[in-house]
Design an enzyme around this catalytic site. Structure first.
Site, mmCIF file in Angstrom:
data_model
loop_
_atom_site.group_PDB
_atom_site.id
_atom_site.type_symbol
_atom_site.label_atom_id
_atom_site.label_comp_id
_atom_site.label_asym_id
_atom_site.label_seq_id
_atom_site.Cartn_x
_atom_site.Cartn_y
_atom_site.Cartn_z
ATOM 1 N N VAL A 108 0.848 -1.213 0.000
ATOM 2 C CA VAL A 108 0.000 0.000 0.000
ATOM 3 C C VAL A 108 0.878 1.257 0.000
ATOM 4 O O VAL A 108 0.418 2.340 0.331
ATOM 5 C CB VAL A 108 -0.941 -0.016 1.234
ATOM 6 C CG1 VAL A 108 -1.934 -1.167 1.140
ATOM 7 C CG2 VAL A 108 -0.150 -0.114 2.539
ATOM 8 N N HIS A 124 -4.608 -4.121 -2.398
ATOM 9 C CA HIS A 124 -5.007 -3.719 -1.043
ATOM 10 C C HIS A 124 -5.054 -2.210 -0.865
ATOM 11 O O HIS A 124 -5.024 -1.723 0.273
ATOM 12 C CB HIS A 124 -4.039 -4.325 -0.017
ATOM 13 C CG HIS A 124 -4.062 -5.830 -0.004
ATOM 14 N ND1 HIS A 124 -3.000 -6.578 0.458
ATOM 15 C CD2 HIS A 124 -4.998 -6.723 -0.411
ATOM 16 C CE1 HIS A 124 -3.296 -7.872 0.347
ATOM 17 N NE2 HIS A 124 -4.494 -7.981 -0.177
ATOM 18 N N CYS A 151 -14.652 13.976 7.148
ATOM 19 C CA CYS A 151 -15.053 14.125 5.748
ATOM 20 C C CYS A 151 -15.706 15.490 5.561
ATOM 21 O O CYS A 151 -16.660 15.828 6.298
ATOM 22 C CB CYS A 151 -16.044 13.025 5.375
ATOM 23 S SG CYS A 151 -16.803 13.262 3.754
ATOM 24 N N ASN A 217 12.168 -14.943 -2.078
ATOM 25 C CA ASN A 217 11.758 -14.545 -0.741
ATOM 26 C C ASN A 217 12.884 -14.828 0.247
ATOM 27 O O ASN A 217 13.621 -15.806 0.080
ATOM 28 C CB ASN A 217 10.478 -15.283 -0.322
ATOM 29 C CG ASN A 217 9.698 -14.501 0.724
ATOM 30 O OD1 ASN A 217 9.204 -13.405 0.449
ATOM 31 N ND2 ASN A 217 9.619 -15.045 1.924
HETATM 32 C C1 BV8 Z 1 -11.313 -10.930 2.175
HETATM 33 C C2 BV8 Z 1 -3.752 -3.475 3.646
HETATM 34 C C3 BV8 Z 1 -13.494 -11.488 1.581
HETATM 35 C C4 BV8 Z 1 -3.799 -2.934 5.027
HETATM 36 C C5 BV8 Z 1 -3.708 -5.907 3.909
HETATM 37 C C6 BV8 Z 1 -10.778 -15.146 9.202
HETATM 38 C C7 BV8 Z 1 -11.537 -14.010 9.391
HETATM 39 C C8 BV8 Z 1 -11.638 -12.995 8.431
HETATM 40 C C9 BV8 Z 1 -10.946 -13.122 7.244
HETATM 41 C C10 BV8 Z 1 -10.176 -14.251 7.081
HETATM 42 C C11 BV8 Z 1 -10.082 -15.258 8.024
HETATM 43 N N1 BV8 Z 1 -9.244 -16.209 7.544
HETATM 44 C C12 BV8 Z 1 -8.807 -15.847 6.320
HETATM 45 C C13 BV8 Z 1 -9.372 -14.669 6.040
HETATM 46 C C14 BV8 Z 1 -9.193 -13.900 4.864
HETATM 47 C C15 BV8 Z 1 -8.203 -12.800 5.192
HETATM 48 C C16 BV8 Z 1 -6.816 -13.419 5.341
HETATM 49 O O1 BV8 Z 1 -6.249 -13.849 4.385
HETATM 50 N N2 BV8 Z 1 -6.302 -13.480 6.589
HETATM 51 C C17 BV8 Z 1 -4.992 -14.071 6.814
HETATM 52 C C18 BV8 Z 1 -4.297 -13.339 7.964
HETATM 53 C C19 BV8 Z 1 -5.179 -15.547 7.096
HETATM 54 N N3 BV8 Z 1 -8.245 -11.931 4.056
HETATM 55 C C20 BV8 Z 1 -9.059 -10.879 4.071
HETATM 56 O O2 BV8 Z 1 -9.711 -10.521 5.021
HETATM 57 C C21 BV8 Z 1 -9.132 -10.144 2.741
HETATM 58 N N4 BV8 Z 1 -10.495 -9.914 2.414
HETATM 59 O O3 BV8 Z 1 -11.005 -12.079 2.257
HETATM 60 O O4 BV8 Z 1 -12.559 -10.489 1.847
HETATM 61 C C22 BV8 Z 1 -14.612 -11.231 2.480
HETATM 62 C C23 BV8 Z 1 -15.147 -9.964 2.547
HETATM 63 C C24 BV8 Z 1 -16.238 -9.727 3.360
HETATM 64 C C25 BV8 Z 1 -16.754 -10.781 4.122
HETATM 65 C C26 BV8 Z 1 -16.173 -12.043 4.056
HETATM 66 C C27 BV8 Z 1 -15.098 -12.275 3.241
HETATM 67 C C28 BV8 Z 1 -8.442 -8.801 2.853
HETATM 68 C C29 BV8 Z 1 -6.958 -9.017 2.980
HETATM 69 C C30 BV8 Z 1 -6.252 -7.667 2.849
HETATM 70 C C31 BV8 Z 1 -5.776 -7.204 4.208
HETATM 71 N N5 BV8 Z 1 -4.994 -5.966 4.034
HETATM 72 N N6 BV8 Z 1 -3.057 -4.768 3.683
HETATM 73 C C32 BV8 Z 1 -2.433 -2.545 5.503
HETATM 74 O O5 BV8 Z 1 -1.406 -2.802 4.837
HETATM 75 O O6 BV8 Z 1 -2.403 -1.945 6.597
HETATM 76 S S1 BV8 Z 1 -2.868 -7.341 3.944
HETATM 77 C C33 BV8 Z 1 -1.274 -7.093 4.459
HETATM 78 O O7 BV8 Z 1 -0.688 -8.388 4.433
HETATM 79 C C34 BV8 Z 1 -0.403 -6.239 3.570
HETATM 80 O O8 BV8 Z 1 -1.014 -5.798 2.380
HETATM 81 C C35 BV8 Z 1 0.706 -7.221 3.218
HETATM 82 O O9 BV8 Z 1 1.289 -6.964 1.992
HETATM 83 C C36 BV8 Z 1 -0.099 -8.447 3.176
HETATM 84 C C37 BV8 Z 1 0.561 -9.768 3.040
HETATM 85 O O10 BV8 Z 1 1.669 -9.752 3.818
HETATM 86 P P1 BV8 Z 1 3.069 -9.750 3.022
HETATM 87 O O11 BV8 Z 1 3.063 -8.682 1.989
HETATM 88 O O12 BV8 Z 1 3.337 -11.118 2.563
HETATM 89 O O13 BV8 Z 1 4.022 -9.259 4.149
HETATM 90 P P2 BV8 Z 1 4.646 -10.158 5.301
HETATM 91 O O14 BV8 Z 1 5.261 -9.224 6.260
HETATM 92 O O15 BV8 Z 1 3.644 -11.166 5.769
HETATM 93 O O16 BV8 Z 1 5.783 -11.010 4.542
HETATM 94 C C38 BV8 Z 1 6.875 -10.372 3.961
HETATM 95 C C39 BV8 Z 1 7.745 -11.472 3.380
HETATM 96 O O17 BV8 Z 1 8.850 -10.865 2.741
HETATM 97 C C40 BV8 Z 1 8.291 -12.401 4.451
HETATM 98 O O18 BV8 Z 1 8.115 -13.752 4.026
HETATM 99 C C41 BV8 Z 1 9.799 -12.053 4.497
HETATM 100 O O19 BV8 Z 1 10.601 -13.206 4.710
HETATM 101 C C42 BV8 Z 1 10.037 -11.544 3.108
HETATM 102 N N7 BV8 Z 1 11.090 -10.548 3.010
HETATM 103 C C43 BV8 Z 1 11.446 -9.601 3.917
HETATM 104 N N8 BV8 Z 1 12.440 -8.833 3.397
HETATM 105 C C44 BV8 Z 1 12.681 -9.304 2.130
HETATM 106 C C45 BV8 Z 1 11.830 -10.396 1.892
HETATM 107 N N9 BV8 Z 1 11.836 -11.083 0.727
HETATM 108 C C46 BV8 Z 1 12.717 -10.680 -0.222
HETATM 109 N N10 BV8 Z 1 13.553 -9.629 -0.067
HETATM 110 C C47 BV8 Z 1 13.571 -8.932 1.093
HETATM 111 N N11 BV8 Z 1 14.430 -7.892 1.235
#
Ligand code: BV8
Length: 250
Positions: A108, A124, A151, A217
């Site tokens: 984002v 996102h 707003c 990654n």
């Molecule tokens: C949806 C914006 C349908 C905000 C983000 C139970 C209850 C409710 C929902 C769910 C549930 N179980 C599952 C879900 C679905 C849920 C979900 O997936 N949950 C997960 C936690 C299990 N998803 C949702 O809710 C989505 N919506 O499903 O809607 C719906 C709608 C209505 C009613 C019913 C259903 C919405 C998901 C979007 C959430 N918003 N971001 C903000 O940023 O503040 S997500 C957030 O996580 C960020 O966008 C981020 O990008 C994203 C994913 O994380 P990563 O990008 O992968 O980042 P992370 O830190 O995890 O990993 C980084 C990686 O990089 C690591 O592996 C690291 O090793 C590596 N790394 C680090 N440095 C380097 C590197 N690699 C290479 N080079 C480097 N230098």
């Protein structure tokens, strides 16, 4: 450089050069080398007492609008102080080289656009934009004398224009991302823990359609066992080497 890494760079370079359509999914890891905390580190420092998943929800905002607004204000100033890194720039170059190319990001922070990537699919949203919590209309000007600001049209709280957990992704963005994953012959997953859905489904959609999936990654992820190439490397280091190896004359 380790011969293991050099061999993989050559293989990925040949795969990219021969690709007819490339789709890329990035996560917070590609912005880490720009100094932007990854999503699961974003609660470091003053936010360490919270889990990111507990702040990035509409319920958290309704419960404590100021806390959530301040968390995004802190992340926004980190993003604005950051510069795109060599990984972002390499992807912008790759877009110029590839026959067909779509960049899909979970981030984002807008850093891909600042690096020169065009037509970025923001799954996102973008925390540099704010919208009315009630009307969901993105507004550039609003009354900042309150926290969160109000707003100017209806007086409701402003909120960051990002997708929170439990919220649906923008329909157009998700449709374009699925279409790109289903029609590409090479899919790159870069800097994502592959934990958040529906974004995490995209590389599997590519695999189902016979694409070659390459994961770059720092750590292994849930996706790693499923892909043809899973490289443990930093995106800002590996991506420039891969693009240079694929198009050495430029
Ligand atoms: C949806 C914006 C349908 C905000 C983000 C139970 C209850 C409710 C929902 C769910 C549930 N179980 C599952 C879900 C679905 C849920 C979900 O997936 N949950 C997960 C936690 C299990 N998803 C949702 O809710 C989505 N919506 O499903 O809607 C719906 C709608 C209505 C009613 C019913 C259903 C919405 C998901 C979007 C959430 N918003 N971001 C903000 O940023 O503040 S997500 C957030 O996580 C960020 O966008 C981020 O990008 C994203 C994913 O994380 P990563 O990008 O992968 O980042 P992370 O830190 O995890 O990993 C980084 C990686 O990089 C690591 O592996 C690291 O090793 C590596 N790394 C680090 N440095 C380097 C590197 N690699 C290479 N080079 C480097 N230098």
């Amino acid at each position: 450089m380790a011969s293991y890494l050099q061999a993989h760079i050559e293989q990925i370079a040949i795969t990219l050069r021969n690709a007819s359509s490339i789709a890329v999914l990035t996560g917070a890891g590609i912005s880490a080398e720009s100094g932007v905390p990854t999503f699961r580190e974003a609660q470091s420092g003053l936010w360490s007492r919270f889990r990111a998943e507990d702040l990035a929800t509409p319920e958290a905002f309704i419960r404590d609008p100021k806390l959530v607004w301040d968390w995004y204000a802190w992340r926004r100033q980190r993003v604005q102080a950051a510069e795109p890194n060599a990984g972002h720039v390499a992807l912008a170059r790759l877009q110029d080289k590839a026959a067909r190319f779509r960049l899909i990001t979970q981030n984002v922070d807008g850093l891909h656009q600042r690096a020169g990537s065009g037509d970025v699919i923001e799954l996102h949203g973008n925390l540099l934009r704010s919208k009315c919590f009630d009307e969901a209309i993105v507004l550039a000007d609003f009354d900042e004398s309150h926290t969160p600001p109000r707003c100017p049209r209806c007086g409701a709280h402003m909120r960051p224009d990002v997708v929170w957990f439990g919220e649906s992704l923008p329909v157009d963005a998700l449709e374009e991302a699925v279409a790109a994953a289903q029609s590409c012959d090479v899919f790159l997953s870069i800097g994502t823990s592959a934990l958040v859905y529906p974004a995490a489904q995209l590389p599997h959609a590519a695999l189902t359609n016979g694409a070659t999936v390459v994961e770059i990654n720092k750590e292994a992820t849930a996706l790693s066992p499923h892909v043809q190439f899973s490289i443990r490397a930093l995106a800002g280091e590996l991506m420039p080497m891969v693009v240079r190896a694929a198009w050495p004359d430029d």
